[in-house]
Design an enzyme around this catalytic site. Sequence first.
Site, PDB file in Angstrom:
ATOM      1  N   HIS A   1       0.809  -1.219   0.000  1.00 49.26           N
ATOM      2  CA  HIS A   1       0.000   0.000   0.000  1.00 49.26           C
ATOM      3  C   HIS A   1       0.843   1.271   0.000  1.00 49.26           C
ATOM      4  CE1 HIS A   1       0.419  -0.330   4.510  1.00 49.26           C
ATOM      5  NE2 HIS A   1       0.545   0.978   4.382  1.00 49.26           N
TER       6      HIS A   1
ATOM      7  N   ASP B   1       0.149  -7.804   1.492  1.00 53.64           N
ATOM      8  CA  ASP B   1       0.435  -6.367   1.480  1.00 53.64           C
ATOM      9  C   ASP B   1       1.935  -6.100   1.522  1.00 53.64           C
ATOM     10  OD1 ASP B   1      -0.074  -3.666   1.341  1.00 53.64           O
ATOM     11  OD2 ASP B   1      -0.338  -3.422   3.496  1.00 53.64           O
TER      12      ASP B   1
ATOM     13  N   SER C   1       4.750   2.494   7.940  1.00 52.25           N
ATOM     14  CA  SER C   1       4.427   1.346   7.098  1.00 52.25           C
ATOM     15  C   SER C   1       5.610   0.947   6.229  1.00 52.25           C
ATOM     16  CB  SER C   1       3.231   1.672   6.201  1.00 52.25           C
ATOM     17  OG  SER C   1       2.049   1.791   6.940  1.00 52.25           O
TER      18      SER C   1
END
Length: 526
Positions: free
Chosen positions: A151, A184, A259
């Site tokens: 992402h 992911d 992230s």
Amino acid sequence: MNPPASAFWVRLKANRVAYTLTILVTLTLGILIGTIISYGVKGKEGQGAKSSDATPLTVPAPQQLSNAFTQIAKQLEPSVVNISTESTIKNPHRRRSRPGGQDDEEGSPFEDFFDRFFGGPGGSGDNTIRERSLGSGVIVDAKGYIVTNRHVVDKADRIRVRMQDDPPGVQHDAKVIGTDQETDLAVIKVDVNKSLPAAKLGNSDSMQIGDWVLAFGSPFGQSGTVTAGIVSYKGRNIVPNRQFQSFIQTDAAINPGNSGGPLVDMQGEVIGINTAILTDTNAYAGVGFALPSNTVVQVYNQLIGPEHRVARGSIGVTFGAQQNPAIARVYGVNGGVTIQDVVAGSPADQAGLKVGDTITAVDGKEVKTGDDLVSDIASRKPGSKAKLSFVRNGKKEETTVTIADRAKLFATRLGEDEGGNEQAEPKPSKFGLSVRALTPEIADRLDIPAGKGVIVQDVKPGAFAEDIGLNRGDVVMEINKQPVNSVDDFNRIESMMKSGQDVVFLVRPRGASRQDGTIFLAGTLP
């Protein structure tokens, strides 16, 4: 001093022995008097209180914990990178420039015409603006391979990486090697003329609840940030139907921008990739999640392979993550995985499996939970065969299935058909733009001779075409003195161009009439 006393001391000094004895007696008397006075004071202070039996406090030797954090931070920080991306999003209120410095407002006659063919209100496309975002990553190969979250880089037009030792303003363009929607995860690569500091991956299975961990990354764009916490839980599933996302939960502070950064154990080894947080405010609330390093390794090794994708096996059945005791009792089984649904046309369907069957073993290996079944089948190559043991109506049976590709079998549910996506992707462009033929109506409206030129449909942000000033709606008439009268002409000329070559476009700017003429837009192809 009076004369008699002075004479006394003169006579006493003349007798050294008597003088010395006098001094010693004086000192002894002073000490005795001081001791008696001190004892009397202490005695008065202690009156009315008993002596304490408390154990004196001691200060322990300096602990190595803080020093360990410091050493790990120094070891890992050079391997942690800041990732910034640029992507294109819809903006229906964008103002467009016209020749002469004027702006077209939405609803003007020219815009109404242009939107009919190239998008906008009532058109087939959309106006766009740039969106920028930040994330983190960790170098795992000295050649420039970086692991991050999908992402972080998904749908990005441009990806740039900044390393810890880079001077201010220096960034490196990165390309996507492969991504995996199920976990992911993504692998990107930067090309640099030096060996990069790579982090070492550890074994996430060795982590226990309560173990110390450090989270590295760039929360809110603050690169080089390190936070400490513990492993709060293992095997946490936070997204429904994501069977390959079993997370390490931690209370180490993780925020937007973290992230893709690493979660590190006290050996300085990466045991997870920070992926998500649980919060009502979009900021740290004490609960963060990292994908285990053992999963990262499996995905990474496939993404860097020839196909740059993760191929997982599947037989086309769904089931509960944990067997409900009531289901086991009703279906007459003591263990295994009871099938809830069978995908039509799947390997399971073709092998005769039905809803209510309970799979108990794969190639003789016992299956206790849904995770056991997924782990076994997903690790097998599509096209291979497996023997399933199952229970139907209390009777043990066996069947053989041919493993299918999970991504294709569940393409609709996963929201992606990789084969279809590959065909739908636009052809790579050296110039960074796409063009379309001029229809007779567009040519007439723009006052361009029929069969001449192609119109720019889209310009990729940050590409060569944007750098030299080409815009959506411009009409390309020539490239390096060669006429461009069709899309085929454009593609043929573009294919002949090489890096380092000068390129000159003869262009009728968007909105310009024949009287306004044409302009040159030129540059050196990177």
